[in-house]
Design a protein around this motif. Structure first.
Motif, PDB file in Angstrom:
ATOM      1  N   GLN A 204       3.259  11.388  -8.316  1.00  0.00           N
ATOM      2  CA  GLN A 204       2.759  11.659  -9.667  1.00  0.00           C
ATOM      3  C   GLN A 204       1.774  12.826  -9.642  1.00  0.00           C
ATOM      4  N   LEU A 205       0.908  12.785  -8.670  1.00  0.00           N
ATOM      5  CA  LEU A 205      -0.114  13.826  -8.532  1.00  0.00           C
ATOM      6  C   LEU A 205       0.523  15.184  -8.261  1.00  0.00           C
TER       7      LEU A 205
ATOM      8  N   ILE B  57       2.150  16.635 -11.335  1.00  0.00           N
ATOM      9  CA  ILE B  57       1.178  17.237 -12.257  1.00  0.00           C
ATOM     10  C   ILE B  57       0.743  18.610 -11.742  1.00  0.00           C
ATOM     11  N   MET B  58       0.497  18.683 -10.435  1.00  0.00           N
ATOM     12  CA  MET B  58       0.024  19.955  -9.881  1.00  0.00           C
ATOM     13  C   MET B  58       1.117  21.005  -9.855  1.00  0.00           C
TER      14      MET B  58
ATOM     15  N   LEU C 133       0.830  -1.211   0.000  1.00  0.00           N
ATOM     16  CA  LEU C 133       0.000   0.000   0.000  1.00  0.00           C
ATOM     17  C   LEU C 133       0.859   1.254   0.000  1.00  0.00           C
TER      18      LEU C 133
ATOM     19  N   LEU D 156       2.200   1.994  -3.443  1.00  0.00           N
ATOM     20  CA  LEU D 156       1.114   2.527  -4.283  1.00  0.00           C
ATOM     21  C   LEU D 156       0.851   3.989  -3.956  1.00  0.00           C
TER      22      LEU D 156
ATOM     23  N   ALA E  31       3.846   6.395  -4.874  1.00  0.00           N
ATOM     24  CA  ALA E  31       3.980   6.586  -6.325  1.00  0.00           C
ATOM     25  C   ALA E  31       2.865   7.482  -6.855  1.00  0.00           C
ATOM     26  N   ALA E  32       1.633   7.203  -6.412  1.00  0.00           N
ATOM     27  CA  ALA E  32       0.503   8.005  -6.887  1.00  0.00           C
ATOM     28  C   ALA E  32       0.614   9.441  -6.408  1.00  0.00           C
TER      29      ALA E  32
END
Lengths: 200, 277
Positions: free
Chosen positions: A95-96, A99-100, A85, A88, A91-92
């Motif tokens: 990535q988020l 982008i922001m 977990l 996960l 990494a997410a």
């Protein structure tokens, strides 16, 4: 207060991620050739470690640390899913954030951009999350631990990069040239940091 | 079995949820950039040499797409590549002469001796800080490869203690020019066929004492060349790169110390002396 001091000084000096725990060795050797790349990497590591500690500690306290009751199967402790977990989520999250950042803060994105994906799934980042969970630090204390672990990484990386910049010019015996002398230097640096052990 | 199922379901759900969130964020926070920038970046050499005056190839591509620069400002691209970029963007390529760097010194280890033994940091700038460097000639190439390390294209080779630029590799980005503490490196038109491989402004006999390949200021080349092609700057002959002489000048002159050479001859001779040494 004593707690905070222990966590901060401990994370930076005593249990330095690179030099005492031997985590995050690949960025330590990979981006330590020049001080400016080392600084960029350090910034990214501090950033990601702080965020990752906060998010993983929140998940740990909300979901993983308590036994969950599921209809038909009884109660189950989800602690064994911790590493999966955490990876996960980290990494997410990175990535988020990437982008922001690109949208809201282009200068910061330009400074950290290329380093962020490099350390998303780095062992040091996962390491700080598991250490927080093991020590059952609160979310706030985990965030602080994450930040100062990142600072510890930065200190080690910048020290090592400045040493390597000087080594570049030095006359190194042929068999030790390149990575060999870098590893020897890292070893000596780690030994120097052993002097901090027992501080807290 | 139940535990495995729960693990599977939980991770699948978390993964899917995070994937959806990232996908939505990617759509929602998408930054509109000129799609041509990436394509132009790919057409550029990608050496990030800074010869165009921008922070790197990507930055240069951005300036190109914004119309702030001309493709020919990239020194590392071949004329064909420049044409291709200009055609792609529908702008004119812009003019400009191809330049190359040249190290104006012929004082290799065989011809120019050391005045002292230098055992410090292996870098020209460091060496020049200690009494101006260990070389006998205080204007010659120190041979510690500062320019070699500065070149992003590996166009400079150290032959017999002397830095030599390979014209066919050099792109004229100028990274080496500032690195030389003795200011021996000049950017010259790629078409120039002859150089005076000496930069010492001292009198002939003084130079002769420290280097047997120096320009002794005999003016033979200036007399043999056409008016204005070779200029005398004090005791030093200098090729006028605005009006460069042809390769035939070398033979017509018969330079007594051999410091007037073509770049090819220069490289050939230095590799020969290295083998002897």
């Amino acid at each position: 207060m004593h707690d905070y001091l222990q966590v901060t000084v401990g994370a930076v000096l005593v249990y330095n991620f690179v030099l005492s725990r031997f985590l995050g060795i690949c960025p330590f050797l990979g981006v330590s050739k020049r001080i400016d790349t080392a600084l960029g990497m350090s910034g990214a590591v501090i950033f990601v470690m702080t965020l990752a500690s906060m998010a993983t500690a929140a998940v740990f306290h909300l979901v993983l640390s308590k036994p969950v009751e599921i209809a038909g199967l009884g109660t189950i402790k989800l602690e064994f899913l911790q590493i999966l977990l955490f990876i996960l989520i980290i990494a997410a999250l990175v990535q988020l954030v990437e982008i922001m950042l690109q949208k809201f803060s282009p200068p910061l994105y330009n400074a950290l951009g290329i380093y962020l994906p490099l350390i998303t799934t780095n062992c040091a980042v996962l390491g700080v999350a598991t250490i927080n969970a093991q020590a059952t630090y609160s979310v706030w204390l985990s965030t602080i631990n994450g930040f100062f672990s990142g600072v510890g990484f930065a200190v080690a990386l910048v020290l090592f990069a400045s040493l390597r910049e000087r080594l570049e010019m030095a006359k190194v015996p042929k068999p030790f040239e390149g990575m060999a002398i870098a590893l020897i230097t890292a070893g000596i640096l780690a030994m120097a940091f052993m002097g901090f052990s027992g501080l807290c | 079995m139940g535990t495995a199922l729960i693990a599977l379901v939980l991770l699948a759900v978390t993964g899917a949820a995070l994937g959806v969130i990232i996908g939505l964020a990617g759509k929602f926070f998408a930054v509109k950039t000129d799609p041509r920038i990436e394509q132009v970046t790919e057409m550029l050499p990608g050496a990030n040499c800074g010869g165009c005056g921008r922070a790197g190839c990507a930055d240069f591509a951005k300036a190109l797409c914004a119309g702030e620069a001309a493709p020919a400002a990239c020194p590392a691209s071949s004329p064909e590549a420049v044409e291709q970029i200009a055609a792609f963007l529908g702008i004119s390529a812009g003019g400009g002469e191809k330049k190359v760097a040249v190290v104006l010194c012929g004082g290799d280890k065989t011809h120019a001796g050391q005045a002292a033994h230098y055992n410090g940091v292996s870098d020209c700038v460091s060496a020049s800080l200690i009494g101006g460097g260990a070389k006998g000639c205080t204007f010659g190439c120190l041979g510690l490869a500062s320019c070699v390390r500065a070149c992003p294209f590996n166009a400079i080779e150290l032959v017999n203690g002397l830095a030599i630029v390979h014209n066919e590799i050099c792109t004229g980005c100028g990274n080496c020019v500032d690195k030389c503490p003795r200011k021996l490196i000049k950017l010259v038109p790629k078409t120039s066929e002859v150089h005076v491989y000496c930069s010492s402004p001292e009198k002939g006999p003084t130079k002769k004492k420290v280097c047997s390949a120096a320009c002794i200021g005999c003016r033979k080349c200036a007399k043999n060349a056409e008016e204005g092609q070779v200029e005398m700057q004090g005791f030093l002959a200098r090729v006028n790169y605005n009006n460069p002489p042809s390769a035939g000048l070398v033979e017509a002159t018969g330079c007594p110390t051999g410091c007037l050479r073509t770049p090819e001859e220069h490289y050939r001779q230095e590799t020969a002396t290295q083998e002897v040494a």
